[in-house]
Enzyme design. Structure first.
Site, PDB file in Angstrom:
ATOM      1  NE  ARG A  28     -10.483  -0.643   4.174  1.00 23.10           N
ATOM      2  CZ  ARG A  28      -9.684  -1.655   4.515  1.00 23.10           C
ATOM      3  NH1 ARG A  28     -10.185  -2.855   4.681  1.00 23.10           N
ATOM      4  NH2 ARG A  28      -8.403  -1.455   4.691  1.00 23.10           N
ATOM      5  NE  ARG A  37     -15.006  -1.490  -0.502  1.00 22.79           N
ATOM      6  CZ  ARG A  37     -14.654  -2.375   0.408  1.00 22.79           C
ATOM      7  NH1 ARG A  37     -13.392  -2.772   0.478  1.00 22.79           N
ATOM      8  NH2 ARG A  37     -15.529  -2.858   1.252  1.00 22.79           N
ATOM      9  CG  ASP A  74      -2.965  -2.718  -3.475  1.00 21.23           C
ATOM     10  OD1 ASP A  74      -3.390  -2.202  -2.422  1.00 21.23           O
ATOM     11  OD2 ASP A  74      -2.187  -3.700  -3.477  1.00 21.23           O
ATOM     12  CE1 TYR A 151       0.988  -8.561   1.263  1.00 19.25           C
ATOM     13  CE2 TYR A 151       2.848  -7.149   0.743  1.00 19.25           C
ATOM     14  CZ  TYR A 151       1.767  -7.468   1.548  1.00 19.25           C
ATOM     15  OH  TYR A 151       1.477  -6.678   2.636  1.00 19.25           O
TER      16      TYR A 151
HETATM   17  O1  CP3 Z   1      -2.518   5.609   0.066  1.00 21.78           O
HETATM   18  C1  CP3 Z   1      -3.465   5.704  -0.731  1.00 21.78           C
HETATM   19  O2  CP3 Z   1      -4.558   6.235  -0.432  1.00 21.78           O
HETATM   20  C2  CP3 Z   1      -3.254   5.235  -2.164  1.00 21.78           C
HETATM   21  C3  CP3 Z   1      -3.704   3.919  -2.478  1.00 21.78           C
HETATM   22  C4  CP3 Z   1      -2.981   2.741  -1.873  1.00 21.78           C
HETATM   23  C5  CP3 Z   1      -3.652   1.552  -1.493  1.00 21.78           C
HETATM   24  N1  CP3 Z   1      -2.717   0.618  -1.147  1.00 21.78           N
HETATM   25  C6  CP3 Z   1      -5.111   1.365  -1.508  1.00 21.78           C
HETATM   26  C7  CP3 Z   1      -5.686   0.248  -0.742  1.00 21.78           C
HETATM   27  C8  CP3 Z   1      -1.615   2.516  -1.665  1.00 21.78           C
HETATM   28  C9  CP3 Z   1      -0.449   3.465  -1.845  1.00 21.78           C
HETATM   29  C10 CP3 Z   1      -1.467   1.163  -1.223  1.00 21.78           C
HETATM   30  C11 CP3 Z   1      -0.174   0.551  -0.944  1.00 21.78           C
HETATM   31  C12 CP3 Z   1      -0.116  -0.824  -0.428  1.00 21.78           C
HETATM   32  N2  CP3 Z   1      -0.927  -1.868  -0.744  1.00 21.78           N
HETATM   33  C13 CP3 Z   1       0.899  -1.297   0.426  1.00 21.78           C
HETATM   34  C14 CP3 Z   1       2.063  -0.493   0.929  1.00 21.78           C
HETATM   35  C15 CP3 Z   1       1.697   0.435   2.019  1.00 21.78           C
HETATM   36  C16 CP3 Z   1       1.353  -0.241   3.309  1.00 21.78           C
HETATM   37  O3  CP3 Z   1       0.167  -0.152   3.703  1.00 21.78           O
HETATM   38  O4  CP3 Z   1       2.237  -0.829   3.933  1.00 21.78           O
HETATM   39  C17 CP3 Z   1       0.632  -2.656   0.678  1.00 21.78           C
HETATM   40  C18 CP3 Z   1       1.445  -3.566   1.563  1.00 21.78           C
HETATM   41  C19 CP3 Z   1      -0.514  -3.004  -0.074  1.00 21.78           C
HETATM   42  C20 CP3 Z   1      -1.167  -4.338  -0.199  1.00 21.78           C
HETATM   43  C21 CP3 Z   1      -2.528  -4.329   0.353  1.00 21.78           C
HETATM   44  N3  CP3 Z   1      -3.596  -3.696  -0.229  1.00 21.78           N
HETATM   45  C22 CP3 Z   1      -2.968  -4.945   1.545  1.00 21.78           C
HETATM   46  C23 CP3 Z   1      -2.092  -5.727   2.505  1.00 21.78           C
HETATM   47  C24 CP3 Z   1      -4.328  -4.664   1.654  1.00 21.78           C
HETATM   48  C25 CP3 Z   1      -5.284  -5.211   2.688  1.00 21.78           C
HETATM   49  C26 CP3 Z   1      -5.116  -4.533   3.989  1.00 21.78           C
HETATM   50  C27 CP3 Z   1      -6.162  -3.486   4.115  1.00 21.78           C
HETATM   51  O5  CP3 Z   1      -5.829  -2.358   4.499  1.00 21.78           O
HETATM   52  O6  CP3 Z   1      -7.334  -3.820   3.859  1.00 21.78           O
HETATM   53  C28 CP3 Z   1      -4.699  -3.834   0.555  1.00 21.78           C
HETATM   54  C29 CP3 Z   1      -6.038  -3.266   0.282  1.00 21.78           C
HETATM   55  C30 CP3 Z   1      -6.123  -1.800   0.043  1.00 21.78           C
HETATM   56  N4  CP3 Z   1      -5.256  -1.056  -0.696  1.00 21.78           N
HETATM   57  C31 CP3 Z   1      -7.166  -0.955   0.499  1.00 21.78           C
HETATM   58  C32 CP3 Z   1      -6.905   0.329  -0.001  1.00 21.78           C
HETATM   59  C33 CP3 Z   1      -7.754   1.569   0.156  1.00 21.78           C
HETATM   60  C34 CP3 Z   1      -8.373  -1.387   1.302  1.00 21.78           C
HETATM   61  C35 CP3 Z   1      -9.255  -2.090   0.329  1.00 21.78           C
HETATM   62  C36 CP3 Z   1     -10.722  -1.906   0.559  1.00 21.78           C
HETATM   63  O7  CP3 Z   1     -11.286  -0.858   0.186  1.00 21.78           O
HETATM   64  O8  CP3 Z   1     -11.299  -2.875   1.066  1.00 21.78           O
END
Ligand code: CP3
Length: 343
Positions: A28, A37, A74, A151
């Site tokens: 973002r 998005r 994700d 989760y």
């Molecule tokens: O790193 C990258 O660019 C690759 C894509 C990627 C995402 N999530 C995209 C994402 C990867 C490798 C992840 C891993 C992920 N997802 C983890 C492990 C890494 C870490 O951050 O500890 C976890 C715990 C998740 C679960 C998850 N997904 C959460 C808790 C959230 C919400 C928190 C947040 O940052 O908004 C997400 C959403 C998420 N995953 C977003 C992205 C780009 C944001 C979503 C959006 O565009 O609104």
């Protein structure tokens, strides 16, 4: 012989300039990500739209020329493929239907049934394998079983992973059955990513830091070791990055205990400590604090140089200690890259 710098570092080579990529590099903080998005509708629709997911994966490669791209997806797509309900509450984060009983674990889909739902993810990987510049490595990924289980048990993120620890204490059989289901499904999920063109895989154990003592061995080390052994049996030579976030002393010996080729280090430890205790046994990735991408300036330059210098005598992949945050300034990312590449 491979020329991709990420693969060379993973093979144990000490390079004059470390390869660079960033956790959440497609995200973002980038206006072009927000636009794509919006076009997709929402985050999950973006993950399952192979063309657009490939597009957002490529955006930071075009803008910055990172040495690696990470598949846009994700860690919670796997629980969804196993049958859990998954949705994202705007501004709050993920929500899932919860699993706290053996009947709940047994109601999950068999691992062979996950690929139908995950087919668009494999297609994203195939598109990327064709579209990436030849010097850019492609990383696939999954959550490590403990983190995914936290989760699935709580139905959401939590600060202390209390629900998962409670189930582990109250009903060990159900807890370990869930870990086993996730472990086996993760092997197949990652193996399909590799068949589609991922050259490296990374396991995100974001909540490993709350596992202590024997629990760390049983639920962070062992499932990771099992996944890596199975993947390397199917795909000889596949490099694997493991990220047992906030493991502290658990970082020491983690590569040897799991078979990982590289251990990713968060920013709760200093790079000098990690160089002395972790890099001695192989490649490390990390570990600039993500807040520098918000504040920038001389602090960013100094902290970036400190990470590069601390790790310069061994194999190193430059990265943040955790994902870049939405309030980061894209110009600061360029400043970080310029600083690393200036040596
Ligand atoms: O790193 C990258 O660019 C690759 C894509 C990627 C995402 N999530 C995209 C994402 C990867 C490798 C992840 C891993 C992920 N997802 C983890 C492990 C890494 C870490 O951050 O500890 C976890 C715990 C998740 C679960 C998850 N997904 C959460 C808790 C959230 C919400 C928190 C947040 O940052 O908004 C997400 C959403 C998420 N995953 C977003 C992205 C780009 C944001 C979503 C959006 O565009 O609104």
């Amino acid at each position: 012989m491979t020329q991709k710098t990420l693969l060379r570092a993973l093979a144990g080579e000490t390079l004059p300039t470390p390869p660079i990529w960033m956790m959440r590099q497609a995200g973002r903080y980038l206006p072009e990500y927000r636009a794509t998005r919006a076009q997709a509708g929402d985050f999950l629709s973006l993950c399952y739209n192979s063309e657009l997911a490939a597009e957002v994966t490529l955006q930071p490669i075009r803008r910055y020329g990172f040495d690696a791209a990470i598949l846009f997806a994700d860690i919670l797509l796997l629980p969804q493929a196993l049958g859990a309900d998954l949705w994202f509450e705007t501004g709050e984060g993920p929500r899932l239907s919860t699993i706290t009983t053996m009947a709940g674990v047994q109601a999950l889909k068999p691992k062979d049934a996950i690929h139908e739902k995950l087919a668009p993810i494999y297609e994203t990987v195939r598109i990327l394998a064709r579209a990436l510049p030849k010097e850019t490595a492609l990383i696939g990924f999954a959550g490590a079983p403990w983190t995914v289980a936290t989760y699935m048990i709580a139905g959401r993120g939590s600060k202390d992973q209390g629900a998962a620890h409670a189930l582990k204490a109250a009903d060990r059989a159900t807890f370990t059955a869930l870990i086993d289901v996730i472990t086996e499904a993760t092997i197949d999920y990652l193996s399909m990513q590799v068949q589609a063109g991922a050259e490296v895989v990374k396991l995100f154990d974001s909540w490993a830091g709350s596992l202590k003592g024997q629990d760390f061995t049983d639920f962070a080390v062992k499932p990771t070791a099992r996944i890596i052994a199975a993947l390397k049996a199917k795909h000889p030579g596949l490099p694997v990055i493991a990220f047992p976030r906030e493991a502290d002393a658990g970082y020491i010996g983690f590569a040897a205990a799991t078979g990982a080729d590289c251990v990713a280090i968060d920013n709760s430890v200093t790079p000098e400590w990690a160089a002395e205790h972790v890099q001695v046994s192989g490649c490390v990735q990390g570990n600039l604090a993500p807040h520098h991408m918000v504040s920038g300036g001389q602090d960013l330059i100094d902290a970036t140089r400190r990470v590069v210098n601390a790790f310069r005598h061994g194999p190193h992949i430059f990265n943040l200690g955790h994902g870049i945050t939405p309030d980061a300034n894209p110009d600061n990312v360029q400043l970080m890259i310029d600083t690393v590449r200036a040596g």
